[in-house]
Design a protein around this motif. Structure first.
Motif, PDB file in Angstrom:
ATOM      1  N   TYR A   1      10.507  92.651 -20.969  1.00  0.00           N
ATOM      2  CA  TYR A   1      11.756  91.958 -20.835  1.00  0.00           C
ATOM      3  C   TYR A   1      12.959  91.806 -19.578  1.00  0.00           C
ATOM      4  CZ  TYR A   1      13.759  87.080 -20.234  1.00  0.00           C
ATOM      5  OH  TYR A   1      14.644  86.164 -19.585  1.00  0.00           O
ATOM      6  N   GLU A   2      13.230  93.286 -20.110  1.00  0.00           N
ATOM      7  CA  GLU A   2      14.699  93.181 -19.402  1.00  0.00           C
ATOM      8  C   GLU A   2      13.905  93.566 -18.411  1.00  0.00           C
ATOM      9  OE1 GLU A   2      16.743  96.220 -22.086  1.00  0.00           O
ATOM     10  OE2 GLU A   2      18.326  94.596 -22.303  1.00  0.00           O
ATOM     11  N   GLU A   3      12.763  94.104 -18.202  1.00  0.00           N
ATOM     12  CA  GLU A   3      12.671  95.223 -16.944  1.00  0.00           C
ATOM     13  C   GLU A   3      11.837  94.402 -16.012  1.00  0.00           C
ATOM     14  OE1 GLU A   3       9.861  98.367 -18.519  1.00  0.00           O
ATOM     15  OE2 GLU A   3      11.503  99.098 -19.209  1.00  0.00           O
ATOM     16  N   GLY A   4      11.869  92.798 -17.273  1.00  0.00           N
ATOM     17  CA  GLY A   4      11.150  91.611 -15.524  1.00  0.00           C
ATOM     18  C   GLY A   4       9.919  91.746 -15.687  1.00  0.00           C
ATOM     19  N   PHE A   5       8.880  92.418 -16.636  1.00  0.00           N
ATOM     20  CA  PHE A   5       7.246  92.087 -16.481  1.00  0.00           C
ATOM     21  C   PHE A   5       7.430  91.605 -17.935  1.00  0.00           C
ATOM     22  CE2 PHE A   5       7.453  97.366 -16.027  1.00  0.00           C
ATOM     23  CZ  PHE A   5       8.431  97.263 -14.696  1.00  0.00           C
ATOM     24  N   TYR A   6       6.982  89.903 -17.582  1.00  0.00           N
ATOM     25  CA  TYR A   6       6.289  89.183 -18.434  1.00  0.00           C
ATOM     26  C   TYR A   6       4.943  88.784 -18.901  1.00  0.00           C
ATOM     27  CZ  TYR A   6      10.923  86.188 -16.619  1.00  0.00           C
ATOM     28  OH  TYR A   6      11.764  86.223 -16.620  1.00  0.00           O
ATOM     29  N   ALA A   7       4.174  89.784 -18.300  1.00  0.00           N
ATOM     30  CA  ALA A   7       2.572  90.338 -18.948  1.00  0.00           C
ATOM     31  C   ALA A   7       2.761  91.331 -19.898  1.00  0.00           C
ATOM     32  CB  ALA A   7       1.962  90.547 -17.723  1.00  0.00           C
ATOM     33  N   ALA A   8       3.753  92.083 -19.555  1.00  0.00           N
ATOM     34  CA  ALA A   8       3.761  92.970 -20.555  1.00  0.00           C
ATOM     35  C   ALA A   8       4.657  92.235 -22.393  1.00  0.00           C
ATOM     36  CB  ALA A   8       4.662  94.088 -20.651  1.00  0.00           C
ATOM     37  N   THR A   9       5.468  91.937 -21.368  1.00  0.00           N
ATOM     38  CA  THR A   9       6.747  90.610 -22.862  1.00  0.00           C
ATOM     39  C   THR A   9       5.501  89.842 -23.302  1.00  0.00           C
ATOM     40  OG1 THR A   9       8.034  91.066 -21.560  1.00  0.00           O
ATOM     41  CG2 THR A   9       7.906  89.235 -23.103  1.00  0.00           C
ATOM     42  N   GLY A  10       5.154  88.982 -22.674  1.00  0.00           N
ATOM     43  CA  GLY A  10       3.250  88.622 -23.484  1.00  0.00           C
ATOM     44  C   GLY A  10       2.710  88.782 -24.508  1.00  0.00           C
ATOM     45  N   LEU A  11       1.582  89.889 -23.844  1.00  0.00           N
ATOM     46  CA  LEU A  11       1.099  90.142 -24.617  1.00  0.00           C
ATOM     47  C   LEU A  11       1.231  91.486 -25.971  1.00  0.00           C
ATOM     48  CD1 LEU A  11      -2.196  91.701 -25.013  1.00  0.00           C
ATOM     49  CD2 LEU A  11      -1.016  93.455 -23.178  1.00  0.00           C
ATOM     50  N   ALA A  12       2.536  92.092 -26.037  1.00  0.00           N
ATOM     51  CA  ALA A  12       3.130  92.413 -27.045  1.00  0.00           C
ATOM     52  C   ALA A  12       3.935  91.171 -28.024  1.00  0.00           C
ATOM     53  CB  ALA A  12       4.191  93.617 -26.610  1.00  0.00           C
ATOM     54  N   SER A  13       4.355  90.743 -27.503  1.00  0.00           N
ATOM     55  CA  SER A  13       4.601  89.187 -27.991  1.00  0.00           C
ATOM     56  C   SER A  13       3.620  88.407 -28.678  1.00  0.00           C
ATOM     57  CB  SER A  13       5.153  88.059 -27.596  1.00  0.00           C
ATOM     58  OG  SER A  13       6.188  88.708 -26.608  1.00  0.00           O
ATOM     59  N   LEU A  14       2.491  88.360 -28.163  1.00  0.00           N
ATOM     60  CA  LEU A  14       1.275  87.743 -29.530  1.00  0.00           C
ATOM     61  C   LEU A  14       0.738  89.096 -30.590  1.00  0.00           C
ATOM     62  CD1 LEU A  14      -0.580  86.704 -26.044  1.00  0.00           C
ATOM     63  CD2 LEU A  14       0.651  84.896 -27.701  1.00  0.00           C
ATOM     64  N   VAL A  15       0.599  89.615 -29.935  1.00  0.00           N
ATOM     65  CA  VAL A  15       0.450  91.070 -30.595  1.00  0.00           C
ATOM     66  C   VAL A  15       1.301  91.010 -32.042  1.00  0.00           C
ATOM     67  CG1 VAL A  15      -0.055  93.114 -31.307  1.00  0.00           C
ATOM     68  CG2 VAL A  15       0.029  92.535 -29.100  1.00  0.00           C
ATOM     69  N   LEU A  16       2.441  90.577 -31.236  1.00  0.00           N
ATOM     70  CA  LEU A  16       3.448  89.998 -33.025  1.00  0.00           C
ATOM     71  C   LEU A  16       3.588  89.511 -33.764  1.00  0.00           C
ATOM     72  CD1 LEU A  16       5.626  91.313 -34.356  1.00  0.00           C
ATOM     73  CD2 LEU A  16       7.197  90.663 -32.731  1.00  0.00           C
ATOM     74  N   VAL A  17       3.154  88.029 -32.824  1.00  0.00           N
ATOM     75  CA  VAL A  17       2.681  87.050 -33.386  1.00  0.00           C
ATOM     76  C   VAL A  17       1.476  87.144 -34.473  1.00  0.00           C
ATOM     77  CG1 VAL A  17       1.993  84.720 -32.885  1.00  0.00           C
ATOM     78  CG2 VAL A  17       4.190  85.717 -31.921  1.00  0.00           C
ATOM     79  N   ALA A  18       0.302  87.715 -33.646  1.00  0.00           N
ATOM     80  CA  ALA A  18      -0.929  87.187 -34.203  1.00  0.00           C
ATOM     81  C   ALA A  18      -0.459  88.430 -35.887  1.00  0.00           C
ATOM     82  CB  ALA A  18      -1.797  88.626 -33.889  1.00  0.00           C
ATOM     83  N   VAL A  19       0.436  89.651 -36.010  1.00  0.00           N
ATOM     84  CA  VAL A  19       0.249  90.475 -37.401  1.00  0.00           C
ATOM     85  C   VAL A  19       1.559  89.522 -38.145  1.00  0.00           C
ATOM     86  CG1 VAL A  19       1.818  92.338 -38.052  1.00  0.00           C
ATOM     87  CG2 VAL A  19       0.377  92.653 -35.898  1.00  0.00           C
ATOM     88  N   SER A  20       2.636  89.080 -37.388  1.00  0.00           N
ATOM     89  CA  SER A  20       3.420  88.006 -38.893  1.00  0.00           C
ATOM     90  C   SER A  20       2.159  86.821 -38.780  1.00  0.00           C
ATOM     91  CB  SER A  20       4.500  87.751 -37.836  1.00  0.00           C
ATOM     92  OG  SER A  20       4.851  88.446 -36.949  1.00  0.00           O
TER      93      SER A  20
END
Length: 546
Positions: free
Chosen positions: A510-529
């Protein structure tokens, strides 16, 4: 939690009368016993970072003028945000709990489960999702443009922080209040209705006073969560004390530790206030009568609209925003889920280890508070609660400085072991509550019988106690695991070099402005949680089963 444990009385094996509470001045009990000393040492470990922060603040001193200039502003904003979020979360959580448990709301079984789901989203992930959704080509931006509404240029400040944190923290109130409503006897409410009170009057005059401990307890969790929040407020540009602590941890340690001490004192003051307001009444026995549900009538549509709005803001919009950016990144070949396999493995590994260690560490205290209550065990249990009251950022700062300035401990700095220690100290309180419940699940008579049949305490524990305690221990470990998965500031400060987790990946992308990478990593974290939350916490909850 501790007060209730100390009031539990067990029958003695000889005459069946209640066991007297052992006091410090009792003739048969002394303060210094190996088990009590061990419990106090564990409690000291949990309270140690708090003491170190205060001691370090006094030793560093610092320019009082600078501290007096820098701290009041962020302190006011921290208190302002924490109060607003905890009050609004208490209102929303209580209202939703009443709707799904005591009214004829349509689709109650669906809402029971759906309204808990925002709990799986870390608040900083939710903040990133809203910011990404409001950006050009974001789903919120496009949806508002279609209906003729000009999207806001900036999603920052107090209002944005309040909205995001409230949307993801109200389940901390909703869950205990709904559980309390399910367990409450309905006789008083039925009598109030027979006397002519309306549903609203019955709720405010009869039901709400009995819900006060659950509301205060949930509100306390929300206040402490908001007080220690770093990621969301940082992304949303709202300057709180956690930002001061993080930004000055290397350039101005006196100011950093002074700010940490202020946060610590504020947290402990709120915990003390909540405990004083908790009340001494014990939970009522479960009612076996069928609860007469309030008829919503014309209020059915507004109630459904309110539930839908809460779920839309707390779950649907963030998930959709994240999924949109992730799908675009995958389609364009900019991101791949295989890149997240190692961070996901690291996240799951440290979370599982922290959960197991947390349960193991608090087990002696849980055994003491439930089976051999004493003032020393009370002190140890309160010390564990203090560990939860300390923000994760403060714990990480204390452990980092302590290990760097102690030759014997210097080797622990930036190791996985120190990171897990921080997790255990911060989230051990969650394991303690469930572990105490698990210990109470073993009947006293059964333990006495097992002593006659099996002389080995280890074999008794493995074959008698543990099978009955396992569900509670798993639930406690699950709560610690879920919290560890979402912890950001402690992970940022203490994670080893080259050791990445899903939270650090989200933050960096997110700090680097890569919303695509932010979204994918967030979805993986949400799925695990979400998976862990369902199987270890919610599946056994009466709120979603009732």
């Amino acid at each position: 939690m501790v007060d209730f444990a100390l009031d539990v009385a067990e029958p003695t094996p000889t005459d069946g009368r209640s066991k007297r509470r052992v006091t410090a001045g009792g003739g048969r009990s002394s303060w210094v016993t190996p088990s009590r000393l061990f419990g106090l040492l564990i409690g000291a470990g949990f309270a140690g970072p708090a003491g170190f922060v205060v001691w370090r603040t006094i030793r560093l001193g610092g320019d009082l003028g600078t501290i007096a200039k820098e701290v009041p502003g962020p302190l006011w904003r921290t208190v302002q945000l924490s109060v607003l979020v905890s009050v609004s979360a208490a209102f929303i959580g209580t209202a939703l709990a009443w709707l799904v448990t005591r009214t004829d709301l349509r689709g109650r079984r669906f809402w029971r489960i759906a309204l808990v789901l925002p709990l799986v989203l870390p608040s900083f992930v939710g903040a990133a999702a809203f910011i990404a959704g409001l950006a050009p080509d974001g789903i919120i931006h496009d949806a508002l443009s279609v209906v003729g509404i000009t999207p806001p240029r900036r999603f920052r400040g107090l209002g944005a922080a309040w909205l995001v944190l409230t949307a993801f923290t109200y389940p901390y109130v909703y869950l205990p209040v709904a559980a309390r409503l399910i367990a409450l006897r309905s006789s008083l409410e039925e009598s109030a209705r027979l006397l002519g009170l309306s549903s609203a009057a019955t709720f405010f005059r009869v039901t709400l006073p009995q819900l006060r401990p659950a509301v205060f307890g949930g509100g306390l969790l929300v206040f402490l969560y908001t007080l220690s929040e770093f990621g969301a407020v940082q992304l949303l540009g709202f300057d709180t004390l956690t930002r001061v602590i993080f930004a000055t941890r290397q350039s101005n340690r006196a100011l950093s530790f002074a700010s940490a001490t202020v946060v610590l004192m504020l947290a402990l003051a709120v915990v003390a206030f909540e405990r004083s307001q908790r009340g001494s009444s014990r939970p009522d026995d479960r009612s076996t009568a069928v609860v007469r549900r309030s008829h919503l009538g014309w209020r059915q549509a507004p109630a459904l609209a309110g539930c839908s709005l809460v779920l839309l803001v707390g779950l649907v919009i963030p998930i959709t925003s994240l999924a949109t950016w992730a799908q675009r990144g995958i389609a364009e070949g900019r991101v791949s889920i295989s890149d997240l396999m190692q961070p996901a493995t690291n996240t799951a590994t440290v979370a599982v280890i922290a959960a197991v260690f947390a349960v193991a560490v608090v087990m002696p205290i849980a055994l003491a508070t439930t089976r051999r209550p004493h003032r020393s065990s009370d002190i140890a249990a309160v010390s564990v609660i203090v560990g939860f009251a300390i923000p994760g950022l403060v714990i990480a700062l204390a452990l980092a400085v302590l290990t760097l300035n102690t030759p014997v401990l210097k080797g622990l700095y930036q190791t996985s072991a120190l990171l897990i220690i921080a997790y255990v100290i911060h989230f051990g309180s969650q394991a303690l509550a469930s572990t105490e419940s698990a210990v109470r699940a073993v009947p006293h008579a059964l333990r006495e019988s097992s002593r006659l049949l099996e002389p080995s305490p280890i074999r008794r524990f493995l074959h008698v106690d543990f099978p009955l305690m396992r569900p509670g221990l798993v639930a406690g470990g699950g709560l610690v695991m879920l919290s560890t998965l979402k912890e950001l500031p402690a992970t940022l400060l203490l994670s080893p070099i080259g050791f990445s987790t899903l939270t650090t990946e989200i933050w960096a992308s997110y700090e680097e402005g890569f919303y695509a990478a932010t979204g994918l990593a967030s979805l993986v974290l949400v799925a695990v949680s979400a998976t862990l939350t369902w199987f270890l916490v919610l599946r056994h909850s009466e709120v979603v089963r009732g």
